[in-house]
Write an enzyme that holds these catalytic residues in place. Structure first.
Site, PDB file in Angstrom:
ATOM      1  CB  SER A 165      -0.932  -0.004   1.200  1.00  0.00           C
ATOM      2  OG  SER A 165      -0.212  -0.258   2.384  1.00  0.00           O
ATOM      3  CG  ASP A 189      -2.853   5.060   7.936  1.00  0.00           C
ATOM      4  OD1 ASP A 189      -1.672   4.732   8.196  1.00  0.00           O
ATOM      5  OD2 ASP A 189      -3.334   5.014   6.794  1.00  0.00           O
ATOM      6  CG  HIS A 206      -0.933   3.979   4.356  1.00  0.00           C
ATOM      7  ND1 HIS A 206      -1.741   3.259   5.207  1.00  0.00           N
ATOM      8  CD2 HIS A 206      -0.424   3.091   3.487  1.00  0.00           C
ATOM      9  CE1 HIS A 206      -1.720   1.983   4.858  1.00  0.00           C
ATOM     10  NE2 HIS A 206      -0.933   1.845   3.818  1.00  0.00           N
TER      11      HIS A 206
END
Ligand SMILES: *[C@@H]1O[C@H](CO)[C@@H](O)[C@H](O)[C@H]1NC(C)=O
Ligand SMILES: *[C@@H]1O[C@H](CO)[C@@H](O)[C@H](O)[C@H]1NC(C)=O
Ligand SMILES: *[C@@H]1O[C@H](CO)[C@@H](O)[C@H](O)[C@H]1NC(C)=O
Ligand SMILES: *[C@@H]1O[C@H](CO)[C@@H](O)[C@H](O)[C@H]1NC(C)=O
Length: 505
Positions: A226, A474, A477
């Site tokens: 990702s 998160d 990312h």
């Protein structure tokens, strides 16, 4: 509160450190100290299962939605349709279990045949299984200094400085899915006003026109997990400023996508692979997949190798999926594991595993028979997370509002070690390529690790889709716009050095 580091753990790139002082100080995707892993897993099995359930529900919804709205795919509508794609791996450590089992399907409905046909064309020989860590270490410079090699300036060392102009694009970027949009979910824009200042020279601001001129007629793919997709999404937004891209393929899971920039005859792809090498989820006693993988070091993953022959530029990246109990196989035998505690199997450590997968990938590229002679492979070095006071599953968060200072970084962090290993493998590949003469394949680095270790402020944190919000942050990312755009500035700079735009008219 806005002041740097006030009241925070002093060593941010080391999320585990703050927890109980037990951590080695390594940024870990899956948190926790190796020995404690199984305990942690057991303790969290319930909540993980719940989370998975939630994720897979979103997943089903999104597949339904995307297959419905994909039929006529104008780019904007297409990305809207994907906005719900749950991409299990948004939450680090969820492992993407929700969609791992899915075959590459076709949301657009009409590209499948073409994709299949292409996929059978590649025949890539296996990487060598002969080498050991020791051999590699001996063959390569043993300390991770700066990277010299033909590069005019070492871009990997430097600092973040204020940039009042902000980013090249805004969060209104049409290709940016809603759920990846930090600003829309309340992220403070402070993280936008920084630029990377290398120590010995300047890194030019990204120019979409220059990039598109340099890659005219070429095909570029981001290959990895990702975070590879993160870079692809960033580049897509950057380039959209000059030309509106058309999405020509999407698997519906946000794992394999292809975009065209017709005016510049440029193709941009993302290809999903956790390890570069073939891997299968380990099946548990109850018959369902566990978070662990059986990783076959001597077989490359067809997820990316089948498309390799089409590419002019391959940007590979990895490492994050090793921070969990995984089993390494070679020659049909289990030869070791990482983050494991098995009586009869040795834990070879994450750096060794990352070294081996990196080597497999670069050797695979070097030996690829059907590949273009001018193929340029970039290895983007390890991208650290910044969970503090826990990890993704137990309340860890990242709410800093400015980059870290140099003095706050830990040179002994796991991220730095993985970077070292990756640099060594790229150097090794260059030597081999030089020795082999001919071939002419290039191995390049996008050495982003240090810059990203400093950007504790650049993650979505709690500013993610409210449907995820179960006190989950998160911190893995990167927000877009945000520090990840710098990866593409490095890419542009290196591509124009290699093939000056003059050649592109
Ligand atoms: C970050 O979150 C913690 C815990 O909620 C809080 O104590 C701290 O003040 C926050 N820091 C900033 C800069 O918002
Ligand atoms: C494998 O390694 C051994 C010893 O390290 C070496 O003698 C041998 O030539 C290697 N074989 C290949 C195919 O590289
Ligand atoms: C390859 O892609 C499939 C389909 O998305 C995915 O389920 C699988 O985990 C990937 N495996 C590897 C090793 O790359
Ligand atoms: C190692 O132990 C596992 C169970 O802990 C067992 O299934 C496996 O067969 C053992 N392997 C060897 C080579 O002894």
């Amino acid at each position: 509160m806005k002041k740097p580091a006030a009241g925070m753990a002093p060593l941010p790139p080391s999320p585990t450190k703050s927890k109980a002082g037990t951590g080695s100080g390594s940024p870990r995707l899956l948190h926790s100290v190796s020995g404690e892993w199984s305990v942690v897993v057991r303790r969290n099995v319930k909540s993980s299962l719940l989370l998975l359930l939630v994720l897979s529900t979103f997943f089903v919804v999104s597949v339904l939605r995307s297959s419905r709205s994909f039929a006529p795919p104008p780019p904007a509508a297409a990305s809207e349709a994907q906005a719900l794609t749950p991409q299990g791996e948004t939450v680090p450590g969820d492992d993407g279990r929700g969609d791992d089992q899915e075959q590459i399907s076709d949301a657009a409905g009409n590209n499948v045949a073409a994709e299949r046909e292409r996929s059978s064309s590649a025949d890539i020989s296996l990487p060598s299984t002969n080498s050991s860590t020791e051999a590699a270490a001996a063959a390569a410079p043993s300390h991770a200094g700066s990277v010299d090699m033909e590069e005019k300036c070492d871009m990997s060392m430097g600092k973040w400085v204020r940039e009042p102009k902000g980013a090249v694009y805004t969060h209104m970027c049409a290709t940016l899915a809603e759920y990846k949009n930090c600003q829309k979910h309340g992220k403070d824009p402070g993280h936008l006003y920084w630029r990377w200042q290398p120590d010995g020279c300047d890194l030019p601001r990204f120019s979409p026109e220059r990039f598109l001129a340099a890659v005219r007629g070429k095909r570029l793919a981001f290959i990895g997990d990702s975070l590879a997709r993160n870079q692809m999404d960033s580049l897509l937004c950057l380039l959209s400023q000059a030309e509106t891209p058309m999405e020509v393929y999407a698997d519906g899971h946000d794992k394999f996508r292809t975009w065209r920039f017709p005016e510049h005859d440029f193709t941009l792809m993302v290809m999903w692979t956790e390890f570069f090498v073939h891997a299968e989820p380990v099946v548990g006693a109850e018959g369902e997949p566990t978070p662990s993988f059986d990783i076959h070091l001597d077989r490359l993953s067809a997820n990316w190798t089948r498309r390799l022959p089409e590419l002019d530029y391959a940007v590979i990246s990895g490492g994050n999926w090793f921070f969990r109990p995984n089993y390494l196989w070679e020659g049909g035998r289990r030869v070791g594991c990482v983050k494991c505690s098995e009586a009869n199997l040795s834990d070879v450590g994450v750096p060794y595993a990352v070294r081996r997968e990196a080597r497999a990938a670069v050797e695979g590229i070097a030996r690829c028979r059907g590949c273009r002679s001018g193929l340029v492979a970039f290895l983007r070095t390890y991208s650290p997370d910044h969970f503090e006071h826990g990890s993704w599953f137990n309340g860890g968060y990242c709410n800093r509002t400015r980059p870290l200072e140099e003095a706050e970084l830990r040179p002994d962090s796991a991220a730095w070690e993985l970077r070292r290993v990756q640099l060594e493998e790229v150097r090794r590949a260059r030597k081999t390529a030089a020795a082999a003469s001919g071939g002419g394949r290039r191995f390049e680095l996008l050495d982003v690790t240090k810059a990203m270790m400093m950007r504790a402020d650049g993650h979505p944190g709690a500013h993610i889709d409210p449907r995820w919000q179960r006190a989950i942050s998160d911190c893995l990312h990167w927000c877009m716009p945000g520090p990840v755009d710098m990866w593409n500035e490095l890419l542009l700079r290196r591509i124009t050095e290699i093939s000056p735009p003059a050649a592109a008219r």
